[in-house]
Structures are given as C-alpha cells and as structure tokens.
Design an enzyme around this catalytic site. Structure first.
Site, PDB file in Angstrom:
ATOM      1  N   VAL A  77       0.861  -1.102   0.020  1.00 50.04           N
ATOM      2  CA  VAL A  77      -0.181   0.079   0.157  1.00 50.04           C
ATOM      3  C   VAL A  77       0.788   1.295   0.109  1.00 50.04           C
ATOM      4  O   VAL A  77       1.781   1.209   0.772  1.00 50.04           O
ATOM      5  CB  VAL A  77      -0.989  -0.097   1.188  1.00 50.04           C
ATOM      6  N   CYS A  78       0.628   2.117  -0.799  1.00 44.53           N
ATOM      7  CA  CYS A  78       1.461   3.278  -1.076  1.00 44.53           C
ATOM      8  C   CYS A  78       1.337   4.265   0.307  1.00 44.53           C
ATOM      9  O   CYS A  78       0.330   4.364   0.729  1.00 44.53           O
ATOM     10  CB  CYS A  78       1.072   4.332  -2.230  1.00 44.53           C
ATOM     11  N   ILE A  79       2.187   4.418   0.942  1.00 44.41           N
ATOM     12  CA  ILE A  79       2.380   5.257   2.084  1.00 44.41           C
ATOM     13  C   ILE A  79       1.804   6.550   1.925  1.00 44.41           C
ATOM     14  O   ILE A  79       0.782   7.063   2.836  1.00 44.41           O
ATOM     15  CB  ILE A  79       3.830   5.226   2.770  1.00 44.41           C
ATOM     16  N   ALA A  82      -2.170   5.935   1.575  1.00 45.54           N
ATOM     17  CA  ALA A  82      -2.644   5.700   2.775  1.00 45.54           C
ATOM     18  C   ALA A  82      -2.771   6.584   3.492  1.00 45.54           C
ATOM     19  O   ALA A  82      -3.936   6.632   4.271  1.00 45.54           O
ATOM     20  CB  ALA A  82      -1.709   4.429   3.058  1.00 45.54           C
TER      21      ALA A  82
END
Length: 130
Positions: A77-79, A82
C-alpha cells in the site's frame, strides 16, 4: 511470466479492484508469478482491516489477504496515499500519535520505490483503474 499489478481504485467504488483480484488469481492458476500487487490512489482502501461489507457481499480485503497468504504475494500500500486516507500500520500510527493501526493482514505500507521495483522486476506491469 512474472507480473506486477497496480490497483488504483477502491474496492467498492469501481470494478478495477475486483478485476485486478480475478486477473491475479488467473495469472497464478496459469502457472505464472505475481511479483507484487501495488495499491495506489484510492486503491489503498483495499488494505484497511476495518472494511465490513454486508454478509451477502464480497469482502475484497479478505480475499486479497487470503490470496497473499496462500501464494506469498507481496501486497504493498502506497504510504502517501494511505496516510491521506487514514490507513496506517503500527509504526505509522505511533509516529503520528494515533491510537491504533488499521492495515489488513497480508498488506504492508511502503513507498513508490516498490512500484518502480515492480516495473523493473516484472515482465509485465498491469494497471487497473485510472
């Protein structure tokens, strides 16, 4: 063949997540490898463990988590995406002074470097959603 998958849409707002999930299952059933599934933009919403769909509806977060466990798939998941949407792992929640995390089992939070690496390492990078 080695695939990288990118999911840019949320689980209940667009068909992209369902299609990506079924495509990933088909790739694995065909004897191919999935290097990584990268969730970006609203696609990060696939990775929250607080999703509670009705009992007669599909639970995409659970389906992704189970697929990752069964096949050892790296769900990233892209930080940045997110954080904008309130999805945090334990360390990010602590760093931002939040009371708890909500990342689903089998998912992990990381940066765009993981997307770049998927594009380099995979034979094909397939993108689902805008």
């Amino acid at each position: 063949m080695r695939f990288g998958i990118v999911v840019n849409e949320g689980p209940y707002t667009h068909q992209a997540s369902d299609t990506a999930y079924h495509f990933t299952k088909a790739v694995l059933a065909g004897g191919h490898e999935v290097f990584r599934v990268f969730f970006y933009h609203d696609g990060v919403n696939n990775g929250t463990r607080y999703t509670v769909p009705p009992q007669d509806d599909r639970n995409l977060q659970k389906l992704w988590s189970e697929l990752a466990e069964q096949h050892g798939i790296d769900l990233v998941v892209c930080i940045a995406a997110a954080q904008r949407r309130g999805i945090l792992d334990e360390s990010e929640a602590k760093r931002h002074g939040k009371s708890g995390d909500n990342i689903a089992p089998g998912f992990r939070i990381s940066g765009l470097g993981q997307l770049i690496e998927a594009g380099i390492e995979a034979d094909r990078l397939v993108v689902f959603g805008d």
